[in-house]
Scaffold this motif. Structure first.
Motif, PDB file in Angstrom:
ATOM      1  N   TRP A 200     -13.515  -4.277 -16.415  1.00 46.22           N
ATOM      2  CA  TRP A 200     -14.040  -5.631 -16.218  1.00 46.22           C
ATOM      3  C   TRP A 200     -14.686  -5.788 -14.857  1.00 46.22           C
ATOM      4  CZ3 TRP A 200     -15.259  -7.561 -20.486  1.00 46.22           C
ATOM      5  CH2 TRP A 200     -14.502  -7.275 -21.630  1.00 46.22           C
ATOM      6  N   GLY A 201     -14.195  -5.025 -13.869  1.00 44.00           N
ATOM      7  CA  GLY A 201     -14.860  -5.031 -12.561  1.00 44.00           C
ATOM      8  C   GLY A 201     -16.288  -4.507 -12.677  1.00 44.00           C
ATOM      9  N   ARG A 202     -16.471  -3.438 -13.448  1.00 43.76           N
ATOM     10  CA  ARG A 202     -17.819  -2.884 -13.634  1.00 43.76           C
ATOM     11  C   ARG A 202     -18.737  -3.874 -14.335  1.00 43.76           C
ATOM     12  NH1 ARG A 202     -15.712   2.703 -16.302  1.00 43.76           N
ATOM     13  NH2 ARG A 202     -14.741   3.591 -14.452  1.00 43.76           N
ATOM     14  N   LEU A 203     -18.130  -4.692 -15.212  1.00 37.12           N
ATOM     15  CA  LEU A 203     -18.952  -5.638 -15.987  1.00 37.12           C
ATOM     16  C   LEU A 203     -19.111  -6.967 -15.260  1.00 37.12           C
ATOM     17  CD1 LEU A 203     -17.663  -4.828 -19.591  1.00 37.12           C
ATOM     18  CD2 LEU A 203     -19.694  -3.948 -18.419  1.00 37.12           C
ATOM     19  N   GLY A 204     -18.649  -7.031 -14.008  1.00 34.94           N
ATOM     20  CA  GLY A 204     -18.967  -8.200 -13.187  1.00 34.94           C
ATOM     21  C   GLY A 204     -17.809  -9.043 -12.719  1.00 34.94           C
ATOM     22  N   SER A 205     -16.589  -8.782 -13.203  1.00 34.56           N
ATOM     23  CA  SER A 205     -15.462  -9.611 -12.752  1.00 34.56           C
ATOM     24  C   SER A 205     -15.123  -9.289 -11.304  1.00 34.56           C
ATOM     25  CB  SER A 205     -14.204  -9.335 -13.596  1.00 34.56           C
ATOM     26  OG  SER A 205     -14.402  -9.660 -14.934  1.00 34.56           O
ATOM     27  N   GLU A 206     -14.670 -10.324 -10.617  1.00 33.51           N
ATOM     28  CA  GLU A 206     -14.072 -10.123  -9.289  1.00 33.51           C
ATOM     29  C   GLU A 206     -12.599  -9.848  -9.560  1.00 33.51           C
ATOM     30  OE1 GLU A 206     -13.641 -13.355  -6.150  1.00 33.51           O
ATOM     31  OE2 GLU A 206     -15.816 -13.118  -6.469  1.00 33.51           O
ATOM     32  N   VAL A 207     -12.149  -8.636  -9.246  1.00 37.04           N
ATOM     33  CA  VAL A 207     -10.811  -8.231  -9.713  1.00 37.04           C
ATOM     34  C   VAL A 207      -9.816  -8.153  -8.550  1.00 37.04           C
ATOM     35  CG1 VAL A 207      -9.485  -6.445 -10.917  1.00 37.04           C
ATOM     36  CG2 VAL A 207     -11.869  -6.870 -11.567  1.00 37.04           C
ATOM     37  N   VAL A 208      -8.698  -8.847  -8.701  1.00 32.87           N
ATOM     38  CA  VAL A 208      -7.584  -8.719  -7.748  1.00 32.87           C
ATOM     39  C   VAL A 208      -6.415  -8.091  -8.505  1.00 32.87           C
ATOM     40  CG1 VAL A 208      -5.952  -9.927  -6.261  1.00 32.87           C
ATOM     41  CG2 VAL A 208      -8.296 -10.782  -6.479  1.00 32.87           C
ATOM     42  N   ILE A 209      -5.896  -6.984  -7.969  1.00 32.71           N
ATOM     43  CA  ILE A 209      -4.755  -6.325  -8.616  1.00 32.71           C
ATOM     44  C   ILE A 209      -3.533  -6.475  -7.710  1.00 32.71           C
ATOM     45  CG2 ILE A 209      -3.851  -4.169  -9.556  1.00 32.71           C
ATOM     46  CD1 ILE A 209      -6.653  -3.231 -10.107  1.00 32.71           C
ATOM     47  N   LEU A 210      -2.473  -7.063  -8.260  1.00 35.38           N
ATOM     48  CA  LEU A 210      -1.248  -7.275  -7.489  1.00 35.38           C
ATOM     49  C   LEU A 210      -0.219  -6.222  -7.891  1.00 35.38           C
ATOM     50  CD1 LEU A 210      -1.031 -11.159  -7.927  1.00 35.38           C
ATOM     51  CD2 LEU A 210      -1.980  -9.889  -5.972  1.00 35.38           C
ATOM     52  N   GLU A 211       0.219  -5.437  -6.948  1.00 35.62           N
ATOM     53  CA  GLU A 211       1.152  -4.351  -7.232  1.00 35.62           C
ATOM     54  C   GLU A 211       2.421  -4.547  -6.406  1.00 35.62           C
ATOM     55  OE1 GLU A 211       1.591  -1.492  -9.177  1.00 35.62           O
ATOM     56  OE2 GLU A 211       3.435  -1.323  -8.002  1.00 35.62           O
ATOM     57  N   ALA A 212       3.564  -4.434  -7.085  1.00 38.73           N
ATOM     58  CA  ALA A 212       4.835  -4.692  -6.412  1.00 38.73           C
ATOM     59  C   ALA A 212       5.189  -3.618  -5.375  1.00 38.73           C
ATOM     60  CB  ALA A 212       5.948  -4.784  -7.456  1.00 38.73           C
ATOM     61  N   LEU A 213       4.866  -2.375  -5.699  1.00 37.53           N
ATOM     62  CA  LEU A 213       5.328  -1.285  -4.829  1.00 37.53           C
ATOM     63  C   LEU A 213       4.479  -1.172  -3.561  1.00 37.53           C
ATOM     64  CD1 LEU A 213       5.978   1.488  -7.513  1.00 37.53           C
ATOM     65  CD2 LEU A 213       7.657   0.029  -6.362  1.00 37.53           C
ATOM     66  N   PRO A 214       5.061  -0.635  -2.498  1.00 33.58           N
ATOM     67  CA  PRO A 214       4.286  -0.451  -1.266  1.00 33.58           C
ATOM     68  C   PRO A 214       3.307   0.711  -1.361  1.00 33.58           C
ATOM     69  CG  PRO A 214       6.570   0.284  -0.968  1.00 33.58           C
ATOM     70  CD  PRO A 214       6.494  -0.327  -2.328  1.00 33.58           C
ATOM     71  N   ASP A 215       3.636   1.697  -2.220  1.00 30.88           N
ATOM     72  CA  ASP A 215       2.765   2.878  -2.344  1.00 30.88           C
ATOM     73  C   ASP A 215       1.873   2.743  -3.562  1.00 30.88           C
ATOM     74  OD1 ASP A 215       3.820   4.158  -0.123  1.00 30.88           O
ATOM     75  OD2 ASP A 215       5.487   4.968  -1.311  1.00 30.88           O
ATOM     76  N   PHE A 216       0.650   3.234  -3.420  1.00 32.46           N
ATOM     77  CA  PHE A 216      -0.291   3.252  -4.539  1.00 32.46           C
ATOM     78  C   PHE A 216      -0.071   4.538  -5.332  1.00 32.46           C
ATOM     79  CE2 PHE A 216      -4.667   4.289  -6.092  1.00 32.46           C
ATOM     80  CZ  PHE A 216      -4.778   3.235  -6.983  1.00 32.46           C
ATOM     81  N   LEU A 217       0.050   4.453  -6.641  1.00 34.93           N
ATOM     82  CA  LEU A 217       0.278   5.598  -7.521  1.00 34.93           C
ATOM     83  C   LEU A 217       1.315   6.574  -6.944  1.00 34.93           C
ATOM     84  CD1 LEU A 217      -3.354   6.449  -8.741  1.00 34.93           C
ATOM     85  CD2 LEU A 217      -1.610   5.081  -9.910  1.00 34.93           C
ATOM     86  N   PRO A 218       2.545   6.119  -6.780  1.00 36.63           N
ATOM     87  CA  PRO A 218       3.555   6.978  -6.143  1.00 36.63           C
ATOM     88  C   PRO A 218       3.849   8.263  -6.915  1.00 36.63           C
ATOM     89  CG  PRO A 218       4.557   4.992  -7.064  1.00 36.63           C
ATOM     90  CD  PRO A 218       3.081   4.813  -7.164  1.00 36.63           C
ATOM     91  N   MET A 219       3.491   8.299  -8.206  1.00 35.36           N
ATOM     92  CA  MET A 219       3.777   9.505  -8.989  1.00 35.36           C
ATOM     93  C   MET A 219       2.708  10.573  -8.776  1.00 35.36           C
ATOM     94  SD  MET A 219       2.251   6.959 -10.609  1.00 35.36           S
ATOM     95  CE  MET A 219       1.191   6.416 -11.922  1.00 35.36           C
ATOM     96  N   ALA A 220       1.585  10.193  -8.151  1.00 39.85           N
ATOM     97  CA  ALA A 220       0.494  11.156  -7.944  1.00 39.85           C
ATOM     98  C   ALA A 220       0.647  11.841  -6.589  1.00 39.85           C
ATOM     99  CB  ALA A 220      -0.851  10.431  -8.015  1.00 39.85           C
ATOM    100  N   ASP A 221      -0.103  12.913  -6.395  1.00 40.95           N
ATOM    101  CA  ASP A 221      -0.133  13.585  -5.098  1.00 40.95           C
ATOM    102  C   ASP A 221      -0.582  12.576  -4.033  1.00 40.95           C
ATOM    103  OD1 ASP A 221      -0.528  16.257  -3.468  1.00 40.95           O
ATOM    104  OD2 ASP A 221      -2.305  15.014  -3.136  1.00 40.95           O
ATOM    105  N   ALA A 222       0.054  12.609  -2.867  1.00 34.39           N
ATOM    106  CA  ALA A 222      -0.195  11.579  -1.845  1.00 34.39           C
ATOM    107  C   ALA A 222      -1.660  11.578  -1.395  1.00 34.39           C
ATOM    108  CB  ALA A 222       0.729  11.802  -0.657  1.00 34.39           C
ATOM    109  N   ARG A 223      -2.255  12.765  -1.258  1.00 36.92           N
ATOM    110  CA  ARG A 223      -3.651  12.797  -0.808  1.00 36.92           C
ATOM    111  C   ARG A 223      -4.580  12.219  -1.879  1.00 36.92           C
ATOM    112  NH1 ARG A 223      -7.554  17.932   0.827  1.00 36.92           N
ATOM    113  NH2 ARG A 223      -9.429  16.668   0.806  1.00 36.92           N
ATOM    114  N   ILE A 224      -4.309  12.602  -3.124  1.00 37.88           N
ATOM    115  CA  ILE A 224      -5.140  12.101  -4.228  1.00 37.88           C
ATOM    116  C   ILE A 224      -5.003  10.584  -4.305  1.00 37.88           C
ATOM    117  CG2 ILE A 224      -5.424  12.121  -6.758  1.00 37.88           C
ATOM    118  CD1 ILE A 224      -6.251  14.809  -5.597  1.00 37.88           C
TER     119      ILE A 224
END
Ligand code: FAD
Ligand code: NAD
Length: 479
Positions: A200-224
């Protein structure tokens, strides 16, 4: 008298339909009961994946990516396109056509392989009897030698943002917007939040994503994860970490979402809100108390490593059991179970389940992260190769990202491969194959890759583990 089957599968998603098709291929008399109905009200085998998950989301991801390419990037390569516009209802209708084609394809595969497809609701009774209620309300009982439970999962919710199907939706509702909401809120920066936020961001929406955790994608490699966060924020996704959503109010102008972050109480106004905070196993009405099958505190059906439940000859596979909620993981479990029923001895290798997030660039990985291995006390060597140094990626004007390989420092065995980049979903398959065969980084380094390809980045990252990638200056020099 009950109709008899060797195998009755309850649930026709990727776990259940794969089990049913393979069982029939193995000569077992097989029925598959599934209750899903398509948008046209007709039975639609394929489960979440085909109807409301993998396939429709990818149809919209691909369409919206093409729109961004045409609107923003074709000029970079010397193609001037004037007046690019979008037709969201057409995109949604095309997505529906893809879904209808594929769900119809499962019905055809059932027919071709000799699976008895039974649209309706299944309920496991005692002694492997299955109560079947057709969509017309007719009830009958089937007797099975073996039962495979594959009822899948449904979206989880949170009390502050109850889904109303209009202003506040789950992933299913977010695949149906007829226009891009001007302001879109998403709760959860997980796989669905990032994929549908991207659409929806690509199609024009202004997108706000609220995430509870302090880390982004904690299951992924930290650099990635760090690189991906930067890229996705650069694309306009306003990803706010460490936020605690406390409430929502639906009004004439959309939804007011309140949350707390380090600065205190905050609120945002959005036109639509997507709740994407995970999924939960779906077993409503599935298990008669006499069935002998139990669910755990989180609602998952309890199984052992081979997907056997506590009840004899009753297995459970897919999203309703432990492990990642991924279509391919469920399919492999379904096939394993019925092949074992037929006397073969396959296993599912849970160490090589690939994960993909279909943003652009894509994020994909298999195996362990460097951080997990460090915590486990395993010494590792790593090699990384940026797509900015890949001839093919540069030629394609698509050179953001990196391939990172983590190998055991002692044995050189590949323990994890982590990719942010174009076609990461396809590239990660090479890593899965290498890891299935217990390859070392050197094995991959000694393998010849076609030039110029994106795959060369995998090759170079493998060479980099030993400190001798060719197309970059190695940080760690080894012979
Ligand atoms: P399901 O696909 O949920 O199928 C279960 C079926 O059983 C359903 O049709 C249900 O109606 C039926 N059923 C349940 N109970 C009964 C009953 N008592 N009687 C009869 N029928 C019953 N995974 C990926 O790997 N890749 C992706 O790109 C991906 N994208 C996704 C995008 C979205 C938006 C969502 C929501 C999910 C996505 N997933 C993806 C996850 C994937 O869809 C699931 O992991 C997968 O569908 C699980 O398969 P399953 O067969 O276990 O269950
Ligand atoms: P998820 O677990 O990937 O992400 C949910 C996110 O919501 C997490 O980051 C979590 O910390 C956050 N969250 C939870 N409660 C919250 C709260 N109260 N406030 C703010 N944030 C909160 O789950 P999902 O994105 O809903 O996806 C569900 C499942 O479907 C996943 O298991 C995923 O594997 C599967 N799926 C896979 C794909 C894919 O393979 N490409 C795509 C879509 C979905």
């Amino acid at each position: 008298m009950s109709e008899q089957f060797d195998v009755v599968v309850i649930g026709g998603g990727p776990a259940g339909y794969a089990a049913a098709i393979r069982a029939a291929q193995l000569g077992l008399a097989t029925a598959c009961i599934d209750k899903s109905l398509g948008k046209d009200g007709k039975p639609a085998f394929g489960g979440t994946c085909l109807n409301w998950g993998c396939i429709p989301s990818k149809a919209l991801l691909d369409a919206s990516h093409k729109y961004v390419e045409a609107a923003q990037h074709l000029g970079d390569v010397g193609i001037e396109v004037a007046g690019v516009s979008m037709d969201v209802p057409k995109m949604i209708a095309r997505k529906d056509d893809v879904v209808a084609g594929l769900t119809g394809g499962i019905a055809a595969l059932f027919k071709g392989n000799g699976v008895t497809g039974m649209p309706g609701v299944g309920r496991l009774l005692s002694g492997r009897r299955v109560e079947y209620t057709g969509h017309d309300g007719a009830v009958s009982t089937l007797q099975a030698e073996h039962v495979v439970l594959a009822p899948g999962s449904v979206p989880a919710g949170i009390p502050p943002t109850p889904v109303d199907g209009d202003s506040i939706v789950d992933s299913t509702g977010a695949l149906e917007f007829q226009e891009a909401p001007a302001r879109l809120g998403v709760i959860g920066a997980g796989v669905i939040g990032l994929e549908l936020g991207s659409v929806w961001g690509r199609l024009g929406s202004e997108v706000v994503i609220l995430e509870a955790l302090p880390d982004f994608l904690p299951m992924a490699d930290a650099r990635i994860a760090r690189d991906a966060l930067k890229v996705l924020r650069g694309q306009g996704l306003d990803i706010r970490l460490e936020t605690l959503v406390t409430g929502s109010k639906v009004g004439g102008n959309g939804v007011t979402v309140t949350y707390e972050d380090a600065d205190g109480q905050q609120s945002i106004e959005v036109d639509k809100l997507i709740v994407a905070v995970g999924r939960k196993p779906y077993t409503e009405g599935l298990l008669d108390p006499g069935s002998g099958v139990a669910v755990d505190a989180n609602g998952f059906i309890g199984v052992d490593d081979l997907c056997a439940t506590a009840a004899p000859n009753v297995h459970a596979v897919g999203d309703c059991v432990r492990g990642p909620m991924l279509a391919h993981k469920g399919s492999e479990e379904g096939v394993m179970v019925v092949e074992r029923i037929a006397g073969f001895k396959p296993l599912v290798n849970y160490d090589t389940v690939p994960n993909v997030i279909y943003t652009h660039p894509e994020i994909a990985w298999v195996g362990k992260t460097e951080q997990e291995l460090e915590e486990a006390g395993v010494a590792v060597h790593t090699g990384a190769f940026p797509f900015a140094a890949s001839g093919r990626a540069l030629a394609a004007n698509d050179a953001v990202g990196v391939v990172k390989i983590v190998a055991d420092a002692e044995t050189d065995r590949i323990l994890g491969v982590h990719i942010l980049g174009p076609q990461a979903s396809e590239l990660v398959a090479q890593a899965v194959i290498a890891m299935e065969f217990d390859a070392s980084a050197e094995d991959l380094g000694l393998t010849m890759f076609a030039h110029p390809t994106l795959s060369e980045a995998v090759h170079e990252a493998a060479l980099g583990v030993a400190g001798h990638a060719i197309h970059m200056v190695n940080r760690r020099k080894r012979a």
